[in-house]
Every structure is written in C-alpha cells, then in structure tokens.
Scaffold this active site. Structure first.
Site, short mmCIF file in Angstrom:
data_model
loop_
_atom_site.label_atom_id
_atom_site.label_comp_id
_atom_site.label_asym_id
_atom_site.label_seq_id
_atom_site.Cartn_x
_atom_site.Cartn_y
_atom_site.Cartn_z
N TYR A 152 11.25 9.21 1.57
CA TYR A 152 11.26 7.88 0.45
C TYR A 152 11.86 8.53 -0.68
CZ TYR A 152 7.66 6.16 3.52
OH TYR A 152 7.04 5.72 4.48
N ASN A 168 8.11 -5.41 -0.50
CA ASN A 168 7.80 -4.01 0.18
C ASN A 168 6.39 -4.02 0.56
OD1 ASN A 168 7.85 -1.46 1.31
ND2 ASN A 168 9.21 -0.45 -0.10
N PRO A 210 0.74 -1.37 -0.05
CA PRO A 210 0.00 0.10 -0.02
C PRO A 210 0.90 1.21 -0.02
CG PRO A 210 -0.14 -1.17 2.14
CD PRO A 210 0.73 -1.92 1.16
N ASN A 211 0.51 2.32 -0.66
CA ASN A 211 1.17 3.45 -0.90
C ASN A 211 2.06 3.62 -1.62
OD1 ASN A 211 -1.40 4.84 0.53
ND2 ASN A 211 -0.56 3.95 2.20
N GLU A 223 12.44 -9.10 2.77
CA GLU A 223 11.68 -7.97 2.96
C GLU A 223 12.53 -6.78 3.13
OE1 GLU A 223 10.15 -6.23 7.57
OE2 GLU A 223 10.70 -8.36 7.31
N HIS A 262 12.40 -2.29 2.89
CA HIS A 262 11.98 -1.00 3.36
C HIS A 262 12.87 -0.12 2.67
CE1 HIS A 262 9.21 -2.97 6.09
NE2 HIS A 262 10.04 -3.61 6.26
N ARG A 295 4.85 11.30 -2.18
CA ARG A 295 4.72 11.05 -0.71
C ARG A 295 5.69 11.12 0.07
NH1 ARG A 295 3.89 5.53 2.24
NH2 ARG A 295 3.35 6.54 4.37
N ARG A 318 11.99 5.34 13.00
CA ARG A 318 10.68 6.32 12.76
C ARG A 318 9.85 5.89 13.95
NH1 ARG A 318 8.38 5.10 6.90
NH2 ARG A 318 7.17 6.89 7.61
N ALA A 348 2.77 -0.57 5.01
CA ALA A 348 2.38 -0.44 6.35
C ALA A 348 1.84 -1.88 6.64
CB ALA A 348 1.21 0.44 6.26
#
Length: 149
Positions: A23, A79, A10-11, A103, A105, A18, A112, A82
């Site tokens: 990012y 990735n 998502p996103n 995985e 990110h 964003r 964060r 969330a």
C-alpha cells in the site's frame, strides 16, 4: 462550489504501517492532503472521511445521494477496503442513492488473493480505478470532474 466526498473503509486508517510494500508508506493524512490539492485543481471542496463500520459508510452514501440531488455534491470516490468484496448493503446504498461513485483501490486487487477479485461495488460504480497507489485518488477526483462536463 460543489463538494467531492472521499470515503475510506476499514483498515485504511492503517495506511503507512499496514503492508507498506503493498500500500505504500503514505498515511491516510497524506492521502487527504493529496485529495485536497486535487479538489482545488478541479474547483471542489473536499469532504474526506474514514470509518471501519459498514453502517456508517451506508449512511454516508445515502447522505451523498441527497446532496447530489440538491446539486451540492459532485460525487463520491470510495475506497471501501475489504467491504468491496463482501457488502451487498453498500452495493444497494450506491444503487439506491443515485450518486456517481468512483470505486478505488490502492492495490491491484486482481493480482491478489482470489476472494479479492469480486467486487459488489463495481456493477453500480460509474468507474473503477485500481493498482495505481494513492495517486489513484487524484485520478478519481479528475474522473468525477470529467463526468460533470
């Protein structure tokens, strides 16, 4: 020639607009181009996907497990956005599919908000890359190649 499956949750379709300070300014299309080069370097065909929907991502992980068992898939770079911090369903899909998953990110999730410090995916992933920006995708593809040697 085996395929490397790159899944984006998502996103991630908002990359480039964003929170570019977090990012970067590269778009998801830029990430796909980077992954294409990395796959060519390691002799893989690229399968690059994005979905904002958890169930679709579960379906794709299960599909990847079948392709890995058939010998046509090298593994998955994932990735999950969330969903990393919320999805037992994705944990179970990875565990059940038996496919190597890296995985990924873009940001350092440990620097964060506290809710981002826990990953449901890490316990079932073969490796984790975080905080290296979009270059982490190329490193994850190289990691898949290393797992197959």
């Amino acid at each position: 020639m085996k395929t490397a499956l790159i899944l984006n949750g998502p996103n991630l379709n908002l990359l480039g607009t964003r929170e570019p300070e977090m990012y970067g300014k590269q778009t998801l299309a830029d990430v796909e181009a980077l992954c294409r080069v990395a796959c060519q370097t390691h002799g893989y065909v690229l399968d690059f996907r994005h979905s904002n929907h958890e169930g679709v991502l579960v379906d794709w992980i299960q599909e990847a497990g079948r392709a890995y068992a058939e010998g046509t898939l090298a593994g998955v770079v994932f990735n999950a956005g969330a969903y990393t911090h919320t999805s037992v369903a994705l944990h179970d899909a990875i565990k059940g599919a038996g496919v190597p998953v890296i995985e990924l990110h873009i940001s350092n999730v440990h620097a964060r908000e506290p809710f981002r410090h826990h990953s449901y995916l890490s316990p079932v992933a073969r490796g984790v890359i975080l905080g290296l920006g979009v270059q982490g995708y190329a490193l994850a593809i190289a990691g898949l190649a290393g797992l197959l040697r």
